[in-house]
Motif scaffolding. Structure first.
Motif, PDB file in Angstrom:
ATOM      1  N   LEU A 108     -14.694   2.610   0.689  1.00  0.00           N
ATOM      2  CA  LEU A 108     -15.992   3.071   1.166  1.00  0.00           C
ATOM      3  C   LEU A 108     -16.604   2.079   2.163  1.00  0.00           C
ATOM      4  CD1 LEU A 108     -18.281   5.165   0.854  1.00  0.00           C
ATOM      5  CD2 LEU A 108     -19.142   3.788  -1.034  1.00  0.00           C
ATOM      6  N   ALA A 109     -16.555   0.800   1.833  1.00  0.00           N
ATOM      7  CA  ALA A 109     -17.172  -0.223   2.681  1.00  0.00           C
ATOM      8  C   ALA A 109     -16.447  -0.385   4.020  1.00  0.00           C
ATOM      9  CB  ALA A 109     -17.191  -1.563   1.946  1.00  0.00           C
ATOM     10  N   TYR A 110     -15.130  -0.225   4.020  1.00  0.00           N
ATOM     11  CA  TYR A 110     -14.354  -0.490   5.226  1.00  0.00           C
ATOM     12  C   TYR A 110     -14.077   0.753   6.057  1.00  0.00           C
ATOM     13  CZ  TYR A 110     -13.663  -5.393   4.237  1.00  0.00           C
ATOM     14  OH  TYR A 110     -13.878  -6.734   4.048  1.00  0.00           O
ATOM     15  N   CYS A 111     -14.768   1.839   5.813  1.00  0.00           N
ATOM     16  CA  CYS A 111     -14.585   3.044   6.623  1.00  0.00           C
ATOM     17  C   CYS A 111     -15.568   3.101   7.795  1.00  0.00           C
ATOM     18  CB  CYS A 111     -14.716   4.294   5.754  1.00  0.00           C
ATOM     19  SG  CYS A 111     -16.399   4.644   5.215  1.00  0.00           S
ATOM     20  N   GLN A 112     -16.333   2.045   7.990  1.00  0.00           N
ATOM     21  CA  GLN A 112     -17.401   2.065   8.993  1.00  0.00           C
ATOM     22  C   GLN A 112     -16.912   2.007  10.430  1.00  0.00           C
ATOM     23  OE1 GLN A 112     -20.121  -1.027   7.964  1.00  0.00           O
ATOM     24  NE2 GLN A 112     -20.509  -0.199   5.928  1.00  0.00           N
ATOM     25  N   SER A 113     -15.755   1.394  10.651  1.00  0.00           N
ATOM     26  CA  SER A 113     -15.227   1.328  12.015  1.00  0.00           C
ATOM     27  C   SER A 113     -13.704   1.379  11.976  1.00  0.00           C
ATOM     28  CB  SER A 113     -15.676   0.041  12.715  1.00  0.00           C
ATOM     29  OG  SER A 113     -14.977  -1.079  12.206  1.00  0.00           O
ATOM     30  N   GLU A 114     -13.117   1.695  13.110  1.00  0.00           N
ATOM     31  CA  GLU A 114     -11.657   1.788  13.192  1.00  0.00           C
ATOM     32  C   GLU A 114     -10.995   0.441  12.921  1.00  0.00           C
ATOM     33  OE1 GLU A 114      -8.125   3.584  13.282  1.00  0.00           O
ATOM     34  OE2 GLU A 114     -10.044   4.622  13.416  1.00  0.00           O
ATOM     35  N   ASP A 115     -11.572  -0.647  13.419  1.00  0.00           N
ATOM     36  CA  ASP A 115     -11.004  -1.981  13.176  1.00  0.00           C
ATOM     37  C   ASP A 115     -11.022  -2.349  11.699  1.00  0.00           C
ATOM     38  OD1 ASP A 115     -10.448  -2.374  15.847  1.00  0.00           O
ATOM     39  OD2 ASP A 115     -12.309  -3.483  16.239  1.00  0.00           O
ATOM     40  N   LEU A 116     -12.134  -2.078  11.034  1.00  0.00           N
ATOM     41  CA  LEU A 116     -12.218  -2.348   9.598  1.00  0.00           C
ATOM     42  C   LEU A 116     -11.229  -1.498   8.821  1.00  0.00           C
ATOM     43  CD1 LEU A 116     -16.085  -2.609   9.061  1.00  0.00           C
ATOM     44  CD2 LEU A 116     -14.411  -4.468   8.967  1.00  0.00           C
ATOM     45  N   ARG A 117     -11.104  -0.223   9.197  1.00  0.00           N
ATOM     46  CA  ARG A 117     -10.147   0.670   8.528  1.00  0.00           C
ATOM     47  C   ARG A 117      -8.724   0.165   8.684  1.00  0.00           C
ATOM     48  NH1 ARG A 117     -13.516   4.845   9.923  1.00  0.00           N
ATOM     49  NH2 ARG A 117     -12.629   5.060  11.985  1.00  0.00           N
ATOM     50  N   ARG A 118      -8.375  -0.229   9.897  1.00  0.00           N
ATOM     51  CA  ARG A 118      -7.017  -0.735  10.154  1.00  0.00           C
ATOM     52  C   ARG A 118      -6.722  -1.976   9.326  1.00  0.00           C
ATOM     53  NH1 ARG A 118      -7.457  -0.527  15.981  1.00  0.00           N
ATOM     54  NH2 ARG A 118      -7.151   1.633  16.410  1.00  0.00           N
ATOM     55  N   TRP A 119      -7.681  -2.909   9.301  1.00  0.00           N
ATOM     56  CA  TRP A 119      -7.485  -4.134   8.535  1.00  0.00           C
ATOM     57  C   TRP A 119      -7.294  -3.807   7.050  1.00  0.00           C
ATOM     58  CZ3 TRP A 119      -9.909  -6.484   4.411  1.00  0.00           C
ATOM     59  CH2 TRP A 119      -9.492  -7.788   4.128  1.00  0.00           C
ATOM     60  N   PHE A 120      -8.150  -2.968   6.521  1.00  0.00           N
ATOM     61  CA  PHE A 120      -8.091  -2.593   5.108  1.00  0.00           C
ATOM     62  C   PHE A 120      -6.753  -1.938   4.771  1.00  0.00           C
ATOM     63  CE2 PHE A 120      -8.877   0.692   1.824  1.00  0.00           C
ATOM     64  CZ  PHE A 120      -9.182  -0.141   0.760  1.00  0.00           C
ATOM     65  N   ILE A 121      -6.337  -0.986   5.566  1.00  0.00           N
ATOM     66  CA  ILE A 121      -5.082  -0.273   5.308  1.00  0.00           C
ATOM     67  C   ILE A 121      -3.889  -1.224   5.378  1.00  0.00           C
ATOM     68  CG2 ILE A 121      -3.502   1.469   6.251  1.00  0.00           C
ATOM     69  CD1 ILE A 121      -6.056   3.088   7.001  1.00  0.00           C
ATOM     70  N   GLN A 122      -3.893  -2.128   6.355  1.00  0.00           N
ATOM     71  CA  GLN A 122      -2.775  -3.072   6.481  1.00  0.00           C
ATOM     72  C   GLN A 122      -2.668  -3.983   5.257  1.00  0.00           C
ATOM     73  OE1 GLN A 122      -0.305  -3.317   8.981  1.00  0.00           O
ATOM     74  NE2 GLN A 122       0.529  -4.520   7.294  1.00  0.00           N
ATOM     75  N   GLN A 123      -3.781  -4.513   4.797  1.00  0.00           N
ATOM     76  CA  GLN A 123      -3.748  -5.403   3.630  1.00  0.00           C
ATOM     77  C   GLN A 123      -3.357  -4.637   2.371  1.00  0.00           C
ATOM     78  OE1 GLN A 123      -3.724  -8.250   5.032  1.00  0.00           O
ATOM     79  NE2 GLN A 123      -4.658  -7.245   6.784  1.00  0.00           N
ATOM     80  N   GLU A 124      -3.854  -3.419   2.218  1.00  0.00           N
ATOM     81  CA  GLU A 124      -3.496  -2.605   1.058  1.00  0.00           C
ATOM     82  C   GLU A 124      -2.011  -2.248   1.080  1.00  0.00           C
ATOM     83  OE1 GLU A 124      -5.067  -1.613  -1.710  1.00  0.00           O
ATOM     84  OE2 GLU A 124      -7.024  -2.452  -1.239  1.00  0.00           O
ATOM     85  N   MET A 125      -1.459  -1.977   2.266  1.00  0.00           N
ATOM     86  CA  MET A 125      -0.022  -1.689   2.360  1.00  0.00           C
ATOM     87  C   MET A 125       0.802  -2.915   1.991  1.00  0.00           C
ATOM     88  SD  MET A 125       0.519   0.905   5.600  1.00  0.00           S
ATOM     89  CE  MET A 125       0.706  -0.443   6.703  1.00  0.00           C
ATOM     90  N   ASP A 126       0.384  -4.079   2.460  1.00  0.00           N
ATOM     91  CA  ASP A 126       1.104  -5.312   2.118  1.00  0.00           C
ATOM     92  C   ASP A 126       1.035  -5.592   0.620  1.00  0.00           C
ATOM     93  OD1 ASP A 126       1.793  -5.655   4.764  1.00  0.00           O
ATOM     94  OD2 ASP A 126       0.305  -7.213   5.154  1.00  0.00           O
ATOM     95  N   LEU A 127      -0.114  -5.332   0.022  1.00  0.00           N
ATOM     96  CA  LEU A 127      -0.273  -5.528  -1.419  1.00  0.00           C
ATOM     97  C   LEU A 127       0.609  -4.542  -2.194  1.00  0.00           C
ATOM     98  CD1 LEU A 127      -1.743  -6.994  -3.711  1.00  0.00           C
ATOM     99  CD2 LEU A 127      -3.611  -5.344  -3.452  1.00  0.00           C
ATOM    100  N   LEU A 128       0.634  -3.290  -1.787  1.00  0.00           N
ATOM    101  CA  LEU A 128       1.495  -2.293  -2.430  1.00  0.00           C
ATOM    102  C   LEU A 128       2.966  -2.686  -2.281  1.00  0.00           C
ATOM    103  CD1 LEU A 128       1.862   0.503  -3.823  1.00  0.00           C
ATOM    104  CD2 LEU A 128       2.034   1.456  -1.522  1.00  0.00           C
ATOM    105  N   ARG A 129       3.347  -3.122  -1.099  1.00  0.00           N
ATOM    106  CA  ARG A 129       4.730  -3.537  -0.846  1.00  0.00           C
ATOM    107  C   ARG A 129       5.121  -4.686  -1.777  1.00  0.00           C
ATOM    108  NH1 ARG A 129       4.176  -4.337   4.447  1.00  0.00           N
ATOM    109  NH2 ARG A 129       4.452  -2.151   4.852  1.00  0.00           N
TER     110      ARG A 129
END
Length: 166
Positions: A108-129
């Motif tokens: 919810l917090a990181y959906c405010q901008s495309e840059d924040l979304r990208r950063w959030f998704i990348q870190q979550e993917m690395d954590l899942l990996r």
């Protein structure tokens, strides 16, 4: 309006219900949490998740992902922040609950901008990996089966390395 924080009852689940809520340490976060939490817990969960994702980012810059120093340092950070990452721990309900709720808070917090979304998704993917890479073969099979994903192992002795979705 009257707010009575002391009167709030915390939801307590029994053993089987707790296990059914979060059957795996891995999650695809398909269902948002539905319980009520205090503002203090909300803030605490968000701060811990940000710390975890910042650690994922910093370790990914400092080390090659997947090698032993990266793996051990990330495991230590996850353990320190009391997040879920191993299937074999006794009572994993609270760490898995924390993981689930905090993911949605930051989503919810990181959906405010495309840059924040990208950063959030990348870190979550690395954590899942990372979490996926440390699972034993049988737990990987169970997780994929429960997630309704069919796969064929590309290397029989190392399922975690590669699989093809059908």
């Amino acid at each position: 309006m009257q707010f009575s924080g002391g009167m709030r009852k915390k939801l307590r689940l029994g053993g089987d219900q707790r296990k059914a809520s979060y059957p795996h340490s891995l999650q695809f976060y398909l269902e948002p949490p539905s319980e009520n939490i205090s503002l203090i817990e909300f803030e605490s969960l968000a701060i811990d998740r940000v710390k975890l994702l910042k650690a994922v980012e910093n370790l990914g810059v400092s080390y090659v992902k997947g090698i032993e120093p990266y793996q051990s340092k990330l495991e230590n950070e996850i353990r320190r922040l009391k997040f879920s990452f191993r299937e074999s721990l006794e009572d994993e309900y609270e760490p898995r609950r924390k993981d689930h709720i905090s993911h949605f808070i930051l989503r919810l917090a990181y959906c405010q901008s495309e840059d924040l979304r990208r950063w959030f998704i990348q870190q979550e993917m690395d954590l899942l990996r990372f979490r996926f890479s440390i699972l034993p073969k049988d737990k990987i099979r169970n997780f994929l089966k429960d997630s309704h994903l069919q796969f064929e192992a590309s290397l029989p002795e190392r399922i975690a390395v590669g699989f093809e979705l059908q």
